[in-house]
Design a protein around this motif. Structure first.
Motif, PDB file in Angstrom:
ATOM      1  N   GLY A 171     -26.431  28.841 -17.856  1.00 36.35           N
ATOM      2  CA  GLY A 171     -26.752  27.423 -17.832  1.00 36.35           C
ATOM      3  C   GLY A 171     -28.206  27.079 -17.649  1.00 36.35           C
ATOM      4  O   GLY A 171     -28.538  25.955 -17.292  1.00 36.35           O
ATOM      5  N   GLU A 172     -29.144  28.021 -17.898  1.00 35.39           N
ATOM      6  CA  GLU A 172     -30.551  27.670 -17.759  1.00 35.39           C
ATOM      7  C   GLU A 172     -30.963  26.584 -18.738  1.00 35.39           C
ATOM      8  O   GLU A 172     -31.955  25.918 -18.537  1.00 35.39           O
ATOM      9  N   ASN A 173     -30.204  26.409 -19.837  1.00 40.87           N
ATOM     10  CA  ASN A 173     -30.547  25.358 -20.793  1.00 40.87           C
ATOM     11  C   ASN A 173     -30.477  23.969 -20.162  1.00 40.87           C
ATOM     12  O   ASN A 173     -31.060  23.027 -20.662  1.00 40.87           O
ATOM     13  N   HIS A 174     -29.768  23.821 -19.046  1.00 48.35           N
ATOM     14  CA  HIS A 174     -29.712  22.539 -18.363  1.00 48.35           C
ATOM     15  C   HIS A 174     -31.067  22.181 -17.765  1.00 48.35           C
ATOM     16  O   HIS A 174     -31.331  21.010 -17.511  1.00 48.35           O
ATOM     17  N   VAL A 175     -31.908  23.173 -17.521  1.00 48.33           N
ATOM     18  CA  VAL A 175     -33.243  22.907 -16.989  1.00 48.33           C
ATOM     19  C   VAL A 175     -34.060  22.103 -17.989  1.00 48.33           C
ATOM     20  O   VAL A 175     -34.859  21.249 -17.630  1.00 48.33           O
ATOM     21  N   LEU A 176     -33.840  22.355 -19.255  1.00 47.18           N
ATOM     22  CA  LEU A 176     -34.645  21.715 -20.293  1.00 47.18           C
ATOM     23  C   LEU A 176     -34.212  20.275 -20.550  1.00 47.18           C
ATOM     24  O   LEU A 176     -35.021  19.370 -20.555  1.00 47.18           O
ATOM     25  N   GLY A 177     -32.936  20.050 -20.765  1.00 47.65           N
ATOM     26  CA  GLY A 177     -32.477  18.705 -21.090  1.00 47.65           C
ATOM     27  C   GLY A 177     -32.770  18.362 -22.544  1.00 47.65           C
ATOM     28  O   GLY A 177     -33.599  18.991 -23.211  1.00 47.65           O
ATOM     29  N   TRP A 178     -32.076  17.354 -23.041  1.00 51.11           N
ATOM     30  CA  TRP A 178     -32.195  17.014 -24.466  1.00 51.11           C
ATOM     31  C   TRP A 178     -33.560  16.457 -24.840  1.00 51.11           C
ATOM     32  O   TRP A 178     -34.082  16.733 -25.924  1.00 51.11           O
ATOM     33  N   ASN A 179     -34.149  15.652 -23.964  1.00 47.51           N
ATOM     34  CA  ASN A 179     -35.479  15.112 -24.273  1.00 47.51           C
ATOM     35  C   ASN A 179     -36.516  16.230 -24.356  1.00 47.51           C
ATOM     36  O   ASN A 179     -37.393  16.221 -25.225  1.00 47.51           O
ATOM     37  N   LYS A 180     -36.394  17.202 -23.448  1.00 52.37           N
ATOM     38  CA  LYS A 180     -37.326  18.326 -23.482  1.00 52.37           C
ATOM     39  C   LYS A 180     -37.072  19.199 -24.706  1.00 52.37           C
ATOM     40  O   LYS A 180     -38.022  19.691 -25.337  1.00 52.37           O
ATOM     41  N   LEU A 181     -35.803  19.399 -25.077  1.00 46.52           N
ATOM     42  CA  LEU A 181     -35.497  20.156 -26.297  1.00 46.52           C
ATOM     43  C   LEU A 181     -36.121  19.489 -27.519  1.00 46.52           C
ATOM     44  O   LEU A 181     -36.662  20.159 -28.401  1.00 46.52           O
ATOM     45  N   GLN A 182     -36.068  18.167 -27.561  1.00 45.76           N
ATOM     46  CA  GLN A 182     -36.685  17.438 -28.677  1.00 45.76           C
ATOM     47  C   GLN A 182     -38.200  17.622 -28.681  1.00 45.76           C
ATOM     48  O   GLN A 182     -38.808  17.840 -29.737  1.00 45.76           O
ATOM     49  N   ASP A 183     -38.818  17.560 -27.496  1.00 41.87           N
ATOM     50  CA  ASP A 183     -40.276  17.772 -27.395  1.00 41.87           C
ATOM     51  C   ASP A 183     -40.647  19.183 -27.842  1.00 41.87           C
ATOM     52  O   ASP A 183     -41.669  19.388 -28.512  1.00 41.87           O
ATOM     53  N   ILE A 184     -39.834  20.155 -27.444  1.00 43.30           N
ATOM     54  CA  ILE A 184     -40.098  21.554 -27.830  1.00 43.30           C
ATOM     55  C   ILE A 184     -39.985  21.706 -29.342  1.00 43.30           C
ATOM     56  O   ILE A 184     -40.839  22.347 -29.977  1.00 43.30           O
ATOM     57  N   ALA A 185     -38.949  21.125 -29.933  1.00 49.58           N
ATOM     58  CA  ALA A 185     -38.776  21.204 -31.389  1.00 49.58           C
ATOM     59  C   ALA A 185     -39.976  20.599 -32.111  1.00 49.58           C
ATOM     60  O   ALA A 185     -40.491  21.171 -33.085  1.00 49.58           O
ATOM     61  N   LEU A 186     -40.448  19.444 -31.624  1.00 52.92           N
ATOM     62  CA  LEU A 186     -41.596  18.779 -32.251  1.00 52.92           C
ATOM     63  C   LEU A 186     -42.860  19.617 -32.083  1.00 52.92           C
ATOM     64  O   LEU A 186     -43.663  19.747 -33.021  1.00 52.92           O
ATOM     65  N   GLY A 187     -43.039  20.216 -30.912  1.00 48.93           N
ATOM     66  CA  GLY A 187     -44.222  21.055 -30.682  1.00 48.93           C
ATOM     67  C   GLY A 187     -44.240  22.274 -31.590  1.00 48.93           C
ATOM     68  O   GLY A 187     -45.285  22.636 -32.140  1.00 48.93           O
ATOM     69  N   ILE A 188     -43.077  22.913 -31.754  1.00 52.91           N
ATOM     70  CA  ILE A 188     -42.999  24.079 -32.648  1.00 52.91           C
ATOM     71  C   ILE A 188     -43.334  23.663 -34.070  1.00 52.91           C
ATOM     72  O   ILE A 188     -44.085  24.344 -34.787  1.00 52.91           O
ATOM     73  N   ALA A 189     -42.777  22.520 -34.504  1.00 54.76           N
ATOM     74  CA  ALA A 189     -43.033  22.022 -35.865  1.00 54.76           C
ATOM     75  C   ALA A 189     -44.526  21.765 -36.072  1.00 54.76           C
ATOM     76  O   ALA A 189     -45.085  22.101 -37.125  1.00 54.76           O
ATOM     77  N   LYS A 190     -45.185  21.194 -35.082  1.00 54.16           N
ATOM     78  CA  LYS A 190     -46.622  20.921 -35.197  1.00 54.16           C
ATOM     79  C   LYS A 190     -47.421  22.232 -35.257  1.00 54.16           C
ATOM     80  O   LYS A 190     -48.423  22.324 -35.981  1.00 54.16           O
ATOM     81  N   GLY A 191     -46.968  23.223 -34.500  1.00 54.68           N
ATOM     82  CA  GLY A 191     -47.641  24.516 -34.545  1.00 54.68           C
ATOM     83  C   GLY A 191     -47.522  25.168 -35.911  1.00 54.68           C
ATOM     84  O   GLY A 191     -48.496  25.703 -36.452  1.00 54.68           O
ATOM     85  N   ILE A 192     -46.323  25.134 -36.491  1.00 57.04           N
ATOM     86  CA  ILE A 192     -46.122  25.731 -37.826  1.00 57.04           C
ATOM     87  C   ILE A 192     -46.902  24.959 -38.880  1.00 57.04           C
ATOM     88  O   ILE A 192     -47.510  25.547 -39.783  1.00 57.04           O
TER      89      ILE A 192
END
Length: 409
Positions: free
Chosen positions: A187-208
Motif C-alpha cells: 500500500g505504499e501507493n497510498h502515500v502518493l495519492g491521485w493528485n500526486k500521481l497526476q503531477d508525476i505523470a505530467l513531470g515525466i511527460a515534460k521530461g520526455i
C-alpha cells in the motif's frame, strides 16, 4: 606402453588437431621403442606449443578489444569535455562510496551504491559491468546526460573511466523509483495519492518532451518504465538510465537500428517489427503510455504470475472498462480522483496505439494531461478482432531487459 597409452587417449579425438595426432601415432607402431618415445615427445611438445600459441592469441585478442574500447571512450571524453561533468578516479569512487558499503540496487548494466561527495552532497554511483557491450552503455549515458539540464531528468554529476573500471555518478534521489510505490502490495501507493500521481505523470511527460525537442539533438530513451523514474524528496519525478538511448537530429523522421532495445512490455511494436512503421520518438510515447496505465492500475500491464490469461493484459481490460463507463481502479475516494484516473487512462490508451502515426507527440500528451478529462476523446480500440494477431505477439511476454534482432521489413 607409452605409445599404446597415447593411442588410447586419442581414440575419440575431440577436434581435427587431435585426429591428426592420433593418425600420426598409429603410423609409428613399426619403429623401435626408443625412437617412438623421442618422436612422440616431439609431437606432443609441438602440440602443446600450438595450444599455448592459440591461448596467447585469444588473450591478446581480448586485451586488444579492451584497449580499443578504452581508446574509443577516451576519444569520446576528450571530444565532449566541454560539457563538464566531473571526472573521478576509481580511488575517488571507492572513497565516495566508503568502499561500496551501501548498495542501493542492481541491474543488467551495473550495481548502484550510495555515496557522499561532501557532508551535504549525496550521490548514487553506478559501477558498470565490464562484460556489457563495448563501452556503448557508458558512452550513451555520458553522451546523453551531459547535454541535459531539466528538472525532470536525473543530473549526471560525474563519471569514472579509470582503465577498464567505469562508473557513473548521479544526484541522489531519496525516494528511489516509482516502481516501488505503484506496484507495492503493502500500500505504499497510498502515500502518493491521485493528485500526486497526476503531477508525476505530467513531470515525466515534460521530461520526455524535453529529450525529444529541448536538446540540440533529439534523445530517444528507449527504456521508459517505472523502474527508471526516480523520485526526489518531494516526489518529483526524474527520468534516469540512459544506457539504451540514441541521439539523432530533430529533422530525422526515423531511426535505423540493428537490434531492438528496451524492456519487454514497454517496447513499441515497431521496434520489434517494421511492419508497424519506423522507429522514432513515437517509440518512447508508447512506453510512456504503458507506464501511465500501470500507474492507474497499480499493477504491471503484463503479469506472468496470473494463471488465467484473460486477466493478464491490463490495457485491454482498461479499454473495455472505459468503453463501458466503468472505473479502472478500485481505490477511488471521490469524483475528482475518478476524473484523474479516467484522464490518465485515456491518455495512456492514445499513447499505446499500434501504429506510431496514430500516437500523439509528447507535446500533445502534455496538453492532454493539463486539460480536463471531459475534453478528451476516447481513442480507437487497439484491441479489436483485426488486431488480435498483432496483440498476441506482445501480450504474454515476461518483462525482462532484452536485446533482440529486429524483424526485417
Amino acid at each position: 606402453m607409452l605409445v599404446h597409452h597415447l593411442k588410447q587417449s586419442v581414440m575419440t579425438p575431440p577436434n581435427p588437431a587431435t585426429k591428426q595426432l592420433h593418425a600420426l601415432l598409429l603410423q609409428l607402431s613399426w619403429l623401435p621403442t626408443k625412437v617412438k618415445l623421442i618422436i612422440t615427445g616431439a609431437i606432443l611438445t609441438s602440440f602443446l606449443i600450438l595450444l599455448t600459441v592459440i591461448g596467447l592469441y585469444y588473450v591478446y585478442h581480448q586485451e586488444k578489444k579492451k584497449k580499443e574500447s578504452q581508446g574509443k571512450i577516451e576519444k569520446f571524453l576528450e571530444d565532449n569535455k566541454a560539457f563538464k561533468p566531473s571526472r573521478y578516479s576509481f580511488a575517488d569512487i571507492k572513497r565516495t562510496t566508503n568502499e561500496f558499503k551501501d548498495k542501493l540496487g542492481q541491474g543488467g548494466y551495473g550495481t548502484v551504491f550510495k555515496g557522499r561527495l561532501s557532508n551535504d552532497v549525496l550521490v548514487a554511483v553506478k559501477i558498470l559491468n565490464d562484460s556489457k557491450g563495448n563501452g556503448e552503455e557508458f558512452i550513451n549515458e555520458v553522451g546523453s546526460m551531459s547535454r541535459i539540464h531539466h528538472v525532470n531528468v536525473t543530473r549526471l554529476v560525474g563519471f569514472c573511466a579509470d582503465g577498464y573500471k567505469r562508473a557513473l555518478v548521479y544526484e541522489y534521489l531519496p525516494n528511489e523509483s516509482l516502481e516501488k510505490f505503484i506496484f507495492s502490495a503493502k500500500g505504499e501507493n497510498h502515500v502518493l495519492g491521485w493528485n500526486k500521481l497526476q503531477d508525476i505523470a505530467l513531470g515525466i511527460a515534460k521530461g520526455i518532451e524535453y529529450l525529444h525537442q529541448g536538446c540540440e539533438q533529439r534523445i530517444l530513451h528507449f527504456d521508459i518504465k517505472p523502474h527508471n523514474i526516480l523520485l526526489d524528496q518531494n516526489f518529483n519525478p526524474k527520468i534516469s538510465d540512459f544506457g539504451l538511448a540514441k541521439l539523432c537530429s530533430k529533422d530525422q523522421s526515423a531511426v535505423s537500428m540493428t537490434a531492438a532495445r528496451g524492456t519487454m512490455g514497454y517496447i513499441a511494436p515497431e521496434v520489434l517489427s517494421r511492419n508497424f512503421g519506423n522507429v522514432s520518438y513515437k517509440s518512447d510515447v508508447y512506453s510512456f503510455g504503458m507506464l501511465l496505465l500501470e500507474m492507474v492500475g497499480g499493477r504491471k500491464n503484463i503479469n506472468v504470475t496470473v494463471e488465467n490469461t484473460s486477466q493478464v493484459y491490463f490495457p485491454e481490460w482498461a479499454y473495455n472498462h472505459l468503453d463501458n463507463g466503468e472505473e479502472t481502479r478500485i481505490r477511488i475516494e471521490n469524483e475528482s480522483h475518478s476524473e484523474i484516473a479516467r484522464k490518465l487512462t485515456i491518455v495512456g490508451l492514445w499513447c499505446i496505439q499500434w501504429y506510431p502515426v496514430d500516437r500523439p507527440s509528447m507535446k500533445v500528451v502534455i496538453q492532454m494531461l493539463e486539460g480536463e478529462a471531459d475534453s478528451l476523446t476516447k481513442p480507437p480500440n487497439p484491441f479489436g478482432a483485426a488486431d488480435h494477431m498483432k496483440m498476441s505477439a506482445f501480450k504474454y511476454k515476461k518483462p525482462v531487459n532484452i536485446e533482440l534482432a529486429v524483424i526485417a521489413e
